[in-house]
Design an enzyme around this catalytic site. Structure first.
Site, PDB file in Angstrom:
ATOM      1  N   LYS A 110       0.817  -1.218   0.000  1.00  0.00           N
ATOM      2  CA  LYS A 110       0.000   0.000   0.000  1.00  0.00           C
ATOM      3  C   LYS A 110       0.853   1.271   0.000  1.00  0.00           C
ATOM      4  CE  LYS A 110      -4.145  -2.165   1.723  1.00  0.00           C
ATOM      5  NZ  LYS A 110      -3.734  -3.576   1.893  1.00  0.00           N
TER       6      LYS A 110
HETATM    7  C1  LIG Z   1      -4.416  -4.590   1.318  1.00  0.00           C
HETATM    8  C2  LIG Z   1      -3.656  -5.837   1.131  1.00  0.00           C
HETATM    9  C3  LIG Z   1      -4.078  -6.808   0.223  1.00  0.00           C
HETATM   10  C4  LIG Z   1      -5.367  -6.709  -0.559  1.00  0.00           C
HETATM   11  O1  LIG Z   1      -5.349  -5.687  -1.507  1.00  0.00           O
HETATM   12  P1  LIG Z   1      -6.730  -5.138  -2.113  1.00  0.00           P
HETATM   13  O2  LIG Z   1      -6.348  -3.999  -2.953  1.00  0.00           O
HETATM   14  O3  LIG Z   1      -7.557  -4.720  -0.928  1.00  0.00           O
HETATM   15  O4  LIG Z   1      -7.364  -6.250  -2.848  1.00  0.00           O
HETATM   16  C5  LIG Z   1      -3.275  -7.943   0.072  1.00  0.00           C
HETATM   17  N1  LIG Z   1      -2.152  -8.104   0.776  1.00  0.00           N
HETATM   18  C6  LIG Z   1      -1.726  -7.193   1.664  1.00  0.00           C
HETATM   19  C7  LIG Z   1      -0.485  -7.455   2.430  1.00  0.00           C
HETATM   20  C8  LIG Z   1      -2.456  -6.018   1.864  1.00  0.00           C
HETATM   21  O5  LIG Z   1      -2.017  -5.128   2.741  1.00  0.00           O
END
Ligand SMILES: *Cc1c(COP(=O)(O)O)cnc(C)c1O
Length: 494
Positions: A110
């Site tokens: 993120k």
């Molecule tokens: C947020 C997250 C996801 C999922 O991503 P989305 O965009 O919500 O589908 C997968 N793995 C990790 C480690 C995350 O932080």
């Protein structure tokens, strides 16, 4: 080239207002009506570094930003903030590839979007000539929270409020959030799960009382969740980057197709991949990988989204979810019919489920493959890949790796597959270390043990985390979230 809402295609917004609003007033999500109008010429991009490639893609979406504004946002976000100069390097593991998205300041994918979103927001304020204060309101299943706090801390004219499920995040994730510095950062634990947090946050966005209060105070909500189009767009970049890296390393020829396997929760990451495909990235199949909260697996296999199910806490907690918000964008792109999308979302709200038309279902099943992984399988796979390939997967990445293996068994195609790795294994030490050996230590001691055992380095931001002081200690019930916001905005409220 204007932004519309998935629930009202007569809107006609510039990027800056879509980014500032976050969620549309009709509760729909912003999207371009035809993302395929924005084509990327792959040959032109072969020699670009991450920042140049980001400019190539972002400048197409940020229609009312000047070239210089876009470039400044990119260089603020991606200079000296990531521990890899490639930002998102792709590594080869056996005959496939892992796209490492976790080299940012909080060791989760993120960061890629949340390092740039604050700059996109403050630039949007400037473009709109607004003097308002932005209140970032966000619900997190763990990783968004810290990544957002890190991105927004001490940014002028912004306050950030993060709600997290008090017992639904890992020790390391919790410690990361509670130690967040920044005078404008507020972190609140909620006695509920992530869906509760997200639902309540969505309600607060359209709450009349909050709105009135904030208008008086020249404050305005915005979102750091992937419902904000400004968070989704930067994620398109690494799909192109990974693809071009494979071409440059002669692993594939230019225009060869690839599959991608994406560990999916809120459907943001995989949707960004879908937008990349619309823009000319040669992706054949999207492997939508879920954990035991396998609502998307069922959806892709049956065309029925059924949210009437029990929420499970799993060892890949950032994917623990029942309602995947960004799916709404895919629905729109599939049918281009705002009233149909509105109808489906109303069904979801009222009946807990909706069903795709047969056309939409056929398209979905043609482009997406679904699989899910149990918690036991997740740990087994972490062990197996570590022992056989000497690569340490985090639990989310393990779920995606398993998705790839399941897909291969189907023999749908023989294209190479890129597995998206969304977190450092050090963020989920309990699960990871206990998959490859045994330990009863706390997660922080486990980090040391794991480094000694595997020689995989602990990321800098996670070292010494335990010694840091907790700066936030508020916990609330779900029903108290709105009051907590009002308190932070500056008004006591009974
Ligand atoms: C947020 C997250 C996801 C999922 O991503 P989305 O965009 O919500 O589908 C997968 N793995 C990790 C480690 C995350 O932080």
């Amino acid at each position: 080239m204007k932004y519309i809402s998935t629930r009202n295609k007569n809107l006609n917004l510039d990027a800056s207002s879509a980014i500032l609003q976050g969620l549309s007033k009709d509760k729909g999500l912003f999207i371009l009506e035809n993302p395929s109008d924005l084509q990327v010429n792959l040959e032109d991009c072969l020699n670009m570094n991450y920042q140049e490639l980001a400019y190539e893609i972002l400048s197409k979406y940020l229609n009312d930003f000047t070239a210089e504004q876009t470039r400044t946002c990119i260089s603020n976000a991606y200079t000296h903030t990531f521990s890899s100069k490639d930002i998102t390097p792709t590594v080869k593991v056996k005959n496939d590839y892992i796209l490492e998205l976790f080299h940012g300041p909080t060791s989760a994918f993120k960061d890629v979007a949340l390092q740039i979103l604050p700059h996109l927001l403050t630039t949007s304020l400037k473009i709109q000539g607004s003097k308002e204060e932005i209140i970032i309101l966000t619900a997190t299943s763990g990783d968004t929270g810290k990544a957002a706090l890190e991105g927004f801390k001490d940014v002028d004219n912004v306050r950030i409020i993060v709600f997290y499920p008090k017992d639904g995040v890992s020790d390391v994730q919790k410690k990361q959030m509670l130690t967040s510095e920044g005078k404008n950062c507020f972190v609140i634990g909620v006695n509920g799960n992530f869906d509760d947090c997200q639902r309540k946050v969505k309600e607060c966005f359209v709450d009349e009382e909050l709105k009135e209060y904030m208008e008086k105070n020249h404050q305005k909500f915005s979102s750091a969740n992937s419902i904000n189009i400004g968070r989704l767009i930067p994620q398109i970049v690494y799909y192109f980057k990974a693809y071009l890296d494979l071409v440059n390393k002669k692993e594939i020829d230019l225009y060869d197709k690839v599959n991608v396997s994406v560990p999916t929760g809120n459907f943001g990451d995989i949707l960004a991949g879908y937008l990349a495909k619309q823009m000319g990235c040669p992706i054949e199949t999207f492997i939508c990988a879920s954990n035991e909260n396998n609502v998307l697996t069922e959806f892709i296999q049956t065309g029925i989204y059924n949210a009437k199910r029990v929420f499970k806490k799993t060892n890949s907690p950032s994917m623990d979810i029942v309602v995947s918000s960004n799916l709404e964008r895919l629905l729109y792109l599939y049918c281009k019919d705002d009233s149909l999308v509105t109808q489906m979302m109303n069904d979801l709200q009222e009946k807990g489920s909706y069903e795709l038309t047969s056309d939409m279902k056929a398209r979905l099943q043609n482009e997406f493959f679904a699989s899910y992984t149990t918690q036991v399988e997740t740990k087994e796979l972490i062990k197996e890949v570590y022992e056989k390939e000497n690569y340490l997967l985090d639990p989310h990445t393990a779920v995606a790796y398993k998705g790839m293996l399941d897909f291969k068994k189907e023999n749908r195609n023989n294209y190479k597959t890129i597995v998206l790795s969304t977190a450092s294994p050090y963020k989920f030490m309990d699960t990871v270390l206990n998959s490859i050996s045994e330990s009863k230590s706390d997660e922080f001691t486990m980090m040391e043990e794991c480094e000694q055992l595997t020689n995989v380095k602990i990321p800098n931001n996670l070292k010494n985390l335990q010694e840091k002081e907790n700066l936030h200690n508020t916990n609330v019930e779900i029903s108290e979230m709105k009051n907590a916001i009002l308190n932070i905005l500056g008004e006591k409220h009974d």
